[in-house]
Write a protein that holds these residues in place. Structure first.
Motif, PDB file in Angstrom:
ATOM      1  N   PRO A  63       0.850  -1.203   0.000  1.00  0.00           N
ATOM      2  CA  PRO A  63       0.000   0.000   0.000  1.00  0.00           C
ATOM      3  C   PRO A  63       0.876   1.241   0.000  1.00  0.00           C
ATOM      4  N   LYS A  64       0.284   2.368  -0.392  1.00  0.00           N
ATOM      5  CA  LYS A  64       1.086   3.580  -0.537  1.00  0.00           C
ATOM      6  C   LYS A  64       0.416   4.765   0.129  1.00  0.00           C
ATOM      7  N   LYS A  65       1.193   5.830   0.303  1.00  0.00           N
ATOM      8  CA  LYS A  65       0.720   7.136   0.725  1.00  0.00           C
ATOM      9  C   LYS A  65       1.221   8.162  -0.278  1.00  0.00           C
ATOM     10  N   ASN A  66       0.449   9.229  -0.447  1.00  0.00           N
ATOM     11  CA  ASN A  66       0.876  10.353  -1.287  1.00  0.00           C
ATOM     12  C   ASN A  66       1.291  11.500  -0.378  1.00  0.00           C
ATOM     13  N   LEU A  67       2.518  11.941  -0.538  1.00  0.00           N
ATOM     14  CA  LEU A  67       3.073  12.993   0.295  1.00  0.00           C
ATOM     15  C   LEU A  67       3.479  14.185  -0.558  1.00  0.00           C
ATOM     16  N   SER A  68       3.381  15.363   0.036  1.00  0.00           N
ATOM     17  CA  SER A  68       3.942  16.568  -0.567  1.00  0.00           C
ATOM     18  C   SER A  68       4.173  17.557   0.564  1.00  0.00           C
ATOM     19  N   GLY A  69       4.978  18.565   0.298  1.00  0.00           N
ATOM     20  CA  GLY A  69       5.218  19.532   1.360  1.00  0.00           C
ATOM     21  C   GLY A  69       6.232  20.590   0.994  1.00  0.00           C
ATOM     22  N   LYS A  70       6.411  21.522   1.946  1.00  0.00           N
ATOM     23  CA  LYS A  70       7.391  22.593   1.829  1.00  0.00           C
ATOM     24  C   LYS A  70       8.148  22.691   3.148  1.00  0.00           C
ATOM     25  N   PHE A  71       9.408  23.111   3.066  1.00  0.00           N
ATOM     26  CA  PHE A  71      10.200  23.244   4.291  1.00  0.00           C
ATOM     27  C   PHE A  71      11.186  24.404   4.163  1.00  0.00           C
ATOM     28  N   ARG A  72      11.554  24.920   5.334  1.00  0.00           N
ATOM     29  CA  ARG A  72      12.595  25.953   5.456  1.00  0.00           C
ATOM     30  C   ARG A  72      13.352  25.658   6.745  1.00  0.00           C
ATOM     31  N   VAL A  73      14.628  25.362   6.634  1.00  0.00           N
ATOM     32  CA  VAL A  73      15.407  24.930   7.794  1.00  0.00           C
ATOM     33  C   VAL A  73      16.800  25.543   7.730  1.00  0.00           C
ATOM     34  N   LYS A  74      17.315  25.940   8.889  1.00  0.00           N
ATOM     35  CA  LYS A  74      18.628  26.559   8.963  1.00  0.00           C
ATOM     36  C   LYS A  74      19.716  25.473   9.048  1.00  0.00           C
ATOM     37  N   ARG A  75      20.771  25.682   8.300  1.00  0.00           N
ATOM     38  CA  ARG A  75      21.913  24.776   8.373  1.00  0.00           C
ATOM     39  C   ARG A  75      22.758  25.152   9.590  1.00  0.00           C
ATOM     40  N   THR A  76      22.992  24.165  10.478  1.00  0.00           N
ATOM     41  CA  THR A  76      23.740  24.417  11.704  1.00  0.00           C
ATOM     42  C   THR A  76      25.074  23.705  11.736  1.00  0.00           C
TER      43      THR A  76
END
Length: 430
Positions: A416-429
């Motif tokens: 079985p499967k899931k459909n994913l999507s998204g946006k991200f903003r993350v600081k490099r440390t």
């Protein structure tokens, strides 16, 4: 604080127009005497590998590797066997968020119309709704035309049209809300504007319309009405434009949903006479991860001490990881050797991305961006991609990106499967 965010619901009605091939652009005035200005655009470059299949007089079908578009050839449409191909190409139609495909052979002569079917999804729906979606083709001279006999099936999320010619095909959104951003900081603002691509949606059309620039809506402007349907903040409507102002801190009720209603002339009993478009605006901190899982939207969960669970690590790859209010974790692996961003398909290798999506409450509930349908079958990787829109070259820089993916349950054949999507903003440390 735990927040559950729900998917955007879109309701719109547009207009029915008709389909015939045209080699040179024409202008059709609307009810106000306005006209579409045809725009010549370049043909898109190929993306990936073409699917090729021979179909003869008995008929048959062919579809793209990802199943997004298919062609049904009826019996008797051909006098002899013909080699068909479907090649994904770059989409050069402004405002269109769907994939584009080159259907060949372009000069084929069909004795009967063939049927093109396009399966639209979340990507095509951003800022618009199903009733605004029509198939569009680009002729040899570079002009796009609306395939105005496009039929819509909302039950199966498919657009179909009959045609006697091949060319480059994609999806055109007749009307949409364009926002300069869908994520604002506390106290920030987003500017929304009502746009369309045709010179006429006000009078019945009897021929394929050339598609012009994406321009401000100039129809029943006095009847355009904006509303803050849900969420915190407030709006400042101004005709076809609207400014959304976010609250001073990240609210528990997130996102805010801004709606706009636009009346239309009703052309047939398949279309409604009122368009209502909804747009979600998130109020987020400097770092965020907005995830859409099978139509449900959520954001990353903070730790108990208030510190963000969103992390980015770097060695030969970039790793973006976070946890969500649903109890799920996600890990996105991005090639680290290519500076400046880019778009990365899924697979295993130095220039390919990978997704691992799991539930912390169940070790058996892990989904990944690859599957194997049988013991001897080849591994299949997810469609979609990870797109880095801002690259974190140095420590302290922000990495920004978005992704779409199918992920499958680990440890099963034909899983079985899931459909994913998204946006991200993350600081490099590091």
């Amino acid at each position: 604080m735990i927040r559950k965010l729900f998917s955007i619901t879109f309701l719109l009605a547009a207009v029915l127009v008709s389909c015939s091939k045209s080699d040179s652009p024409k202008v059709y005035p609307d009810g106000n005497g306005q006209a579409a200005n045809p725009v010549k655009r370049p043909h898109g470059n190929p993306v990936g590998t073409a699917v090729v299949k021979t179909i003869g007089p008995a008929g048959g079908s062919i579809q793209s590797a990802d199943g997004a578009i298919g062609v049904q050839v009826p019996a008797g449409a051909l006098n002899a066997a013909v080699s068909f191909s479907i090649q994904q190409v770059e989409n050069t139609l402004e405002g269109s968020k769907g994939k584009a495909f080159r259907l060949l052979p372009e000069g084929a002569e069909f004795l009967k119309p063939v049927t093109i079917t396009y399966a639209y999804g979340e990507q095509e729906m951003k800022g618009t709704i199903p009733d605004a979606l029509y198939l569009a083709y680009q002729n040899q001279d570079g002009y796009h035309y609306l395939a105005s006999q496009t039929e819509l099936d909302e039950q199966t999320n498919k657009l179909t049209v009959q045609t006697t010619h091949f060319s480059d095909w994609t999806v055109a959104e007749l009307m949409m809300v364009v926002a300069d951003t869908n994520q604002v900081k506390p106290g920030g603002a987003a500017n929304l504007r009502l746009k369309w691509q045709l010179g006429s949606l006000l009078a019945p059309l009897t021929q394929d319309q050339p598609i012009g620039d994406l321009v401000d809506y100039d129809g029943y402007v006095s009847k355009v009405s904006w509303t803050l349907s849900s969420g915190k903040g407030h709006i400042q409507p101004d005709g076809i434009g609207c400014v959304y102002k976010a609250p001073g801190q990240v609210p528990a009720e997130n996102p805010a949903v801004v709606s706009v209603s636009v009346p239309f002339t009703q052309y047939n009993n398949k279309r409604k006479s009122l368009a209502i478009l909804l747009t979600s605006i998130y109020t987020v901190p400097d770092e965020y991860f907005i995830l859409r899982e099978d139509g449900m939207t959520t954001i990353n969960n903070p730790f108990a001490d208030g510190e963000s669970s969103l992390r980015m690590e770097v060695d030969s790859f970039f790793y973006v990881t976070t946890s969500f209010q649903s109890g799920s974790d996600i890990l996105i692996t991005i090639p680290g050797g290519v500076a400046g961003g880019g778009s990365y398909p899924y697979g295993t290798g130095d220039k390919l991305a990978y997704v691992d999506f799991s539930n912390i409450n169940s070790v058996d509930d892990t989904y990944i961006s690859e599957k194997q349908n049988c013991e001897t079958c080849d591994i299949v990787y997810s469609g979609g991609h990870v797109k880095i829109t801002k690259f974190a070259a140095e420590i302290g820089d922000y990495m920004e990106g978005e992704f779409t993916a199918e992920v499958w349950l680990l440890g099963h054949y034909s899983p079985p499967k899931k459909n994913l999507s998204g946006k991200f903003r993350v600081k490099r440390t590091v």
